[in-house]
Structure formats: C-alpha cells, structure tokens
Design an enzyme around this catalytic site. Structure first.
Site, PDB file in Angstrom:
ATOM      1  N   GLY A  15     -57.980  14.986 -43.032  1.00 54.26           N
ATOM      2  CA  GLY A  15     -57.772  14.735 -41.601  1.00 54.26           C
ATOM      3  C   GLY A  15     -58.611  15.709 -40.772  1.00 54.26           C
ATOM      4  O   GLY A  15     -58.678  16.886 -41.099  1.00 54.26           O
ATOM      5  N   ARG A  76     -61.189  10.549 -46.845  1.00 57.22           N
ATOM      6  CA  ARG A  76     -60.520  10.923 -48.095  1.00 57.22           C
ATOM      7  C   ARG A  76     -61.166  10.037 -49.163  1.00 57.22           C
ATOM      8  O   ARG A  76     -61.093   8.818 -49.069  1.00 57.22           O
ATOM      9  CB  ARG A  76     -59.004  10.701 -47.967  1.00 57.22           C
ATOM     10  CG  ARG A  76     -58.393  11.584 -46.862  1.00 57.22           C
ATOM     11  CD  ARG A  76     -56.883  11.416 -46.705  1.00 57.22           C
ATOM     12  NE  ARG A  76     -56.336  12.374 -45.755  1.00 57.22           N
ATOM     13  CZ  ARG A  76     -55.855  12.077 -44.541  1.00 57.22           C
ATOM     14  NH1 ARG A  76     -55.857  10.833 -44.127  1.00 57.22           N
ATOM     15  NH2 ARG A  76     -55.373  13.025 -43.756  1.00 57.22           N
ATOM     16  N   ASP A 107     -55.398  21.251 -48.244  1.00 59.49           N
ATOM     17  CA  ASP A 107     -55.256  21.595 -49.665  1.00 59.49           C
ATOM     18  C   ASP A 107     -55.766  20.500 -50.593  1.00 59.49           C
ATOM     19  O   ASP A 107     -56.267  20.793 -51.678  1.00 59.49           O
ATOM     20  CB  ASP A 107     -53.841  22.058 -50.004  1.00 59.49           C
ATOM     21  CG  ASP A 107     -52.815  20.964 -49.866  1.00 59.49           C
ATOM     22  OD1 ASP A 107     -53.129  19.934 -49.236  1.00 59.49           O
ATOM     23  OD2 ASP A 107     -51.707  21.127 -50.390  1.00 59.49           O
ATOM     24  N   THR A 130     -56.934  22.221 -40.849  1.00 59.13           N
ATOM     25  CA  THR A 130     -55.855  21.222 -40.767  1.00 59.13           C
ATOM     26  C   THR A 130     -54.914  21.599 -39.634  1.00 59.13           C
ATOM     27  O   THR A 130     -54.630  22.784 -39.437  1.00 59.13           O
ATOM     28  CB  THR A 130     -55.047  21.118 -42.083  1.00 59.13           C
ATOM     29  OG1 THR A 130     -53.828  20.393 -41.828  1.00 59.13           O
ATOM     30  CG2 THR A 130     -54.658  22.474 -42.668  1.00 59.13           C
ATOM     31  N   ASP A 132     -51.897  21.011 -39.707  1.00 59.95           N
ATOM     32  CA  ASP A 132     -50.547  21.179 -40.268  1.00 59.95           C
ATOM     33  C   ASP A 132     -50.157  22.637 -40.554  1.00 59.95           C
ATOM     34  O   ASP A 132     -48.985  22.938 -40.716  1.00 59.95           O
ATOM     35  CB  ASP A 132     -50.404  20.373 -41.568  1.00 59.95           C
ATOM     36  CG  ASP A 132     -50.680  18.894 -41.364  1.00 59.95           C
ATOM     37  OD1 ASP A 132     -50.526  18.424 -40.231  1.00 59.95           O
ATOM     38  OD2 ASP A 132     -51.055  18.223 -42.346  1.00 59.95           O
ATOM     39  N   ASP A 134     -50.333  24.228 -43.264  1.00 63.45           N
ATOM     40  CA  ASP A 134     -49.507  24.223 -44.482  1.00 63.45           C
ATOM     41  C   ASP A 134     -50.234  24.859 -45.668  1.00 63.45           C
ATOM     42  O   ASP A 134     -50.109  24.397 -46.796  1.00 63.45           O
ATOM     43  CB  ASP A 134     -49.096  22.781 -44.818  1.00 63.45           C
ATOM     44  CG  ASP A 134     -50.300  21.863 -44.981  1.00 63.45           C
ATOM     45  OD1 ASP A 134     -51.423  22.265 -44.616  1.00 63.45           O
ATOM     46  OD2 ASP A 134     -50.126  20.735 -45.470  1.00 63.45           O
ATOM     47  N   GLY A 175     -47.475  16.889 -38.909  1.00 66.76           N
ATOM     48  CA  GLY A 175     -47.338  18.051 -39.778  1.00 66.76           C
ATOM     49  C   GLY A 175     -47.243  17.686 -41.246  1.00 66.76           C
ATOM     50  O   GLY A 175     -47.054  18.542 -42.095  1.00 66.76           O
ATOM     51  N   ARG A 176     -47.291  16.387 -41.516  1.00 70.13           N
ATOM     52  CA  ARG A 176     -47.126  15.881 -42.896  1.00 70.13           C
ATOM     53  C   ARG A 176     -45.837  16.434 -43.502  1.00 70.13           C
ATOM     54  O   ARG A 176     -44.773  16.163 -42.969  1.00 70.13           O
ATOM     55  CB  ARG A 176     -48.346  16.241 -43.749  1.00 70.13           C
ATOM     56  CG  ARG A 176     -48.479  15.354 -44.983  1.00 70.13           C
ATOM     57  CD  ARG A 176     -49.690  15.731 -45.795  1.00 70.13           C
ATOM     58  NE  ARG A 176     -50.932  15.414 -45.116  1.00 70.13           N
ATOM     59  CZ  ARG A 176     -51.525  14.230 -45.149  1.00 70.13           C
ATOM     60  NH1 ARG A 176     -50.995  13.254 -45.837  1.00 70.13           N
ATOM     61  NH2 ARG A 176     -52.641  14.014 -44.510  1.00 70.13           N
ATOM     62  N   GLU A 227     -42.488  15.038 -38.458  1.00 71.36           N
ATOM     63  CA  GLU A 227     -42.570  13.715 -39.111  1.00 71.36           C
ATOM     64  C   GLU A 227     -42.105  13.758 -40.572  1.00 71.36           C
ATOM     65  O   GLU A 227     -41.634  12.763 -41.104  1.00 71.36           O
ATOM     66  CB  GLU A 227     -43.998  13.159 -39.038  1.00 71.36           C
ATOM     67  CG  GLU A 227     -45.012  14.005 -39.797  1.00 71.36           C
ATOM     68  CD  GLU A 227     -46.412  13.381 -39.858  1.00 71.36           C
ATOM     69  OE1 GLU A 227     -46.557  12.194 -39.587  1.00 71.36           O
ATOM     70  OE2 GLU A 227     -47.358  14.127 -40.180  1.00 71.36           O
TER      71      GLU A 227
HETATM   72  O1  F6P Z   1     -52.953  16.381 -42.265  1.00 71.93           O
HETATM   73  C1  F6P Z   1     -53.163  16.098 -40.918  1.00 71.93           C
HETATM   74  C2  F6P Z   1     -52.361  14.917 -40.490  1.00 71.93           C
HETATM   75  O2  F6P Z   1     -52.612  14.670 -39.120  1.00 71.93           O
HETATM   76  C3  F6P Z   1     -50.854  15.002 -40.743  1.00 71.93           C
HETATM   77  O3  F6P Z   1     -50.195  15.788 -39.771  1.00 71.93           O
HETATM   78  C4  F6P Z   1     -50.471  13.553 -40.736  1.00 71.93           C
HETATM   79  O4  F6P Z   1     -49.310  13.338 -41.506  1.00 71.93           O
HETATM   80  C5  F6P Z   1     -51.658  12.877 -41.376  1.00 71.93           C
HETATM   81  O5  F6P Z   1     -52.754  13.763 -41.217  1.00 71.93           O
HETATM   82  C6  F6P Z   1     -52.004  11.549 -40.775  1.00 71.93           C
HETATM   83  O6  F6P Z   1     -53.049  11.014 -41.537  1.00 71.93           O
HETATM   84  P1  F6P Z   1     -53.897   9.748 -41.094  1.00 71.93           P
HETATM   85  O7  F6P Z   1     -54.832  10.167 -40.006  1.00 71.93           O
HETATM   86  O8  F6P Z   1     -54.610   9.329 -42.317  1.00 71.93           O
HETATM   87  O9  F6P Z   1     -52.923   8.742 -40.581  1.00 71.93           O
END
Ligand code: F6P
Length: 327
Positions: A15, A76, A107, A130, A132, A134, A175-176, A227
């Site tokens: 992300g 990804r 990570d 990131t 997040d 994390d 925040g995943r 979330e």
């Molecule tokens: O890791 C960053 C993040 O924004 C998280 O907070 C979220 O859960 C995820 O990526 C969303 O991913 P995507 O953009 O693939 O929907």
C-alpha cells in the site's frame, strides 16, 4: 560476499503511504552524491519481474517531496512470491548490473526482500513505508503521521455535526491488523472509546458506559474503531449498539482510503529523507539486509527478518488515558 554496491535500484511496494516520494528522492540523490548509478523499479516487485526499470537522475525526483502517492507506482506482486518469479526478477537486475536494493514498504515487502537477498546474495535495505505503523524497530513509519492527521481532521469535522444533532458516531479508521491510527487519532480527537485489535473489545461494557452517559445527558459521543478490531468493524459495532440502545441516534463513518493520500506532513518528509539517506549509507558501508528505522530520534537498524516477525506493542497506559479523559 556481495560486491561493492555501485548500482542501486529503489522500489515502493504494498500500500502506498504519504512520504514515499520523499524517501525515493532521498535515496536517489544520496546515491548520486556517492557516484552510484540509480534505477527506479516501477510498480514494486512487479516491475522487477516485468523488467520495468528506469534510470534515475537528480531531475527525476525533482518536485516530488511534497506529493502523496508514489511516482514509482506500487503493487502487490504474486509472481515474486514464487522462486521462478524471483529468478526472472534477478536476471532483470543483473542485465543492468544492479547490485543493491532499497525496498520501501511494509512487512510483506520486507519478507520478499529477505527471501530474495538470501537466494541471490544481493544486499537489500528496507524502509518502513506504511500508514499502519505495524513494524517493530522504529518509532514511526513513513506515512503514519500524515494518515493520523488526515483522520484527526476528518473526525473533528464529524464531531461538529455529531454535536449539532446530539449523535453517537462510530468512525472506522484503517490500520489492517494494527490499532495505531485508531489509538492516536482517537486520543487526539477526544473519543469516548477506542476499539483496537490489541485489546479485547467488551461490547457490554461499552453499551453500559454509553447508557450511563446518556442518563447524564451526554449524548454526543465518538467511538473510533480500528478496521482490524477483533469484534468487527464500525457497522457491526453500530448494529449491536442500535439493538441494545434503540433510542440512540447512531451514525457510522468509514474513513477508508482518504487516509492513504495527501501531501505528507513535515514529520513524514523529515523521517523519509533521513531514512532514505541512511539506506544508501548502509548499502555503501556494508550494513546489509536491515530495515532502517528511527528510535528516540536516532537511526536504528533492525535485521530484516526481525522487522518481519516482530510487531510494535501498544502501551496499556494509553488505553487507560482514553478512559480517564472521556467523561
Ligand atoms: O497497509 C495499508 C492499508 O491501507 C491498510 O490500512 C488497509 O487495511 C489496506 O492497506 C487496504 O489495502 P487496499 O488498498 O489494497 O484496499
């Protein structure tokens, strides 16, 4: 033993996060300062696999320090998870003589870097990019401060309308699997309660507190939910509250990807610049396969595999603060 690093590739992966551009700029310009040849790898590991690799000079990174997103694009990449995919990616680096990598991401991106560098003896430096936050081994990740400030600005606005209508708002932030955005933005906006995956959510307790508050005529309430909270997101929490408190005027707001965009804050630009500079210094002085972080305002180097395995931990006192301050 890897050769002296002279040609460096930089990529952004996973992300995007505000400040990634500032980090790319710092990596490219520090590398050029040391007479290295610099390359941008497009769309993360996908560009390495699909041979989308471009030479970069000082001008390629002009006028980007203030921009959100990433000029290198990100993705990804499924192919990079296979040995065959990594072999093709390696050939593409070899064609250009690239013998050092800087990977800006989370990570998942570091996991890829770790495996790749074990297989091909190519030094990789990770920069924590990131929203997040994390990742262990750093007080801040690139993009977190901007994301939190975006959340704070949005929640402040929600509070205005919540106040006008005497409503209970349940705001969901990103925040995943981590609760840092919720914790920081929740404390900074005076939330009544913050629900995060790192602490068990007791919904009966929450309903009890809200009922007590409504008896005291405290009707404006903000609950910030991460979330990834194990109880479920904002919709689930709202459903339960509505069932148990039928007279409450409840609304849900999911902030979503707005938290990923926008101009990086000063802090994110600063840490991205310091980390980007340090990444190249590491590659050149032989400190390989580490993640560059900042701890207590000093550069801090964590072996990539630790950065992958360990998470930051939340200080329980922060949750106590939320309870005490929400009256
Ligand atoms: O890791 C960053 C993040 O924004 C998280 O907070 C979220 O859960 C995820 O990526 C969303 O991913 P995507 O953009 O693939 O929907």
């Amino acid at each position: 033993m890897a050769d002296k690093v002279t040609k460096i590739g930089v990529l952004t992966s996973g992300g995007d996060s505000p400040g990634m551009n500032a980090a790319v700029r710092a990596v490219v310009r520090t590398g050029l300062y040391h007479n290295c040849e610099m390359f941008g790898i497009l769309r993360g590991y996908s560009g390495m696999y699909e041979d989308e690799i471009i030479p970069m000079d000082g001008r390629s990174v002009a006028n980007i320090i203030q921009r959100g997103g990433t000029i290198l694009k990100t993705s990804r990449c499924k192919e990079f998870m296979t040995a065959e995919g990594r072999a093709i990616a390696y050939q593409n680096l070899q064609k250009r003589g690239i013998n050092g990598l800087v990977v800006i991401g989370g990570d998942g991106s570091f996991k890829g870097a770790q495996i790749f560098s074990n297989e091909y003896d190519i030094p990789c430096i990770g920069l924590p990019g990131t929203i997040d936050k994390d990742i262990a081994g750093t007080d801040f990740t690139i993009g977190f401060d901007t994301a939190v400030n975006t959340a704070v600005e949005a929640i402040d606005k929600i509070r205005d309308t919540a106040d006008a209508h005497d409503r209970l708002f349940i705001v969901e932030v990103m925040g995943r699997d981590a609760g840092y955005i919720a914790l920081h933005s929740g404390i900074a906006t005076g939330a009544e309660n913050i629900l995060i995956p790192e602490s068990k959510t007791n919904i009966d307790d929450l309903v009890h507190t809200l009922t007590e508050k409504s008896k005291r005529k405290k009707l404006v309430n903000l609950i910030v939910v991460a979330e990834g909270d194990e109880y479920g997101g904002a919709e689930k929490v709202s459903q339960v509250i509505k069932e148990q408190m039928p007279t409450a005027d409840v609304r849900v707001c999911i902030l979503g990807h707005i938290q990923r965009g926008g101009a990086p804050t000063c802090l994110d630009r600063l840490i991205a610049s310091r980390m980007g500079y340090s990444a190249v210094e590491c590659l050149l002085n032989g400190t390989h396969n580490v993640m560059v972080g900042i701890v207590n305002n000093h550069m801090h180097y964590t072996p990539l595999d630790h950065a992958v395995k360990e998470k930051q931990t939340i200080d329980p006192e922060w949750l106590k603060i939320v309870k005490i301050l929400a009256r």
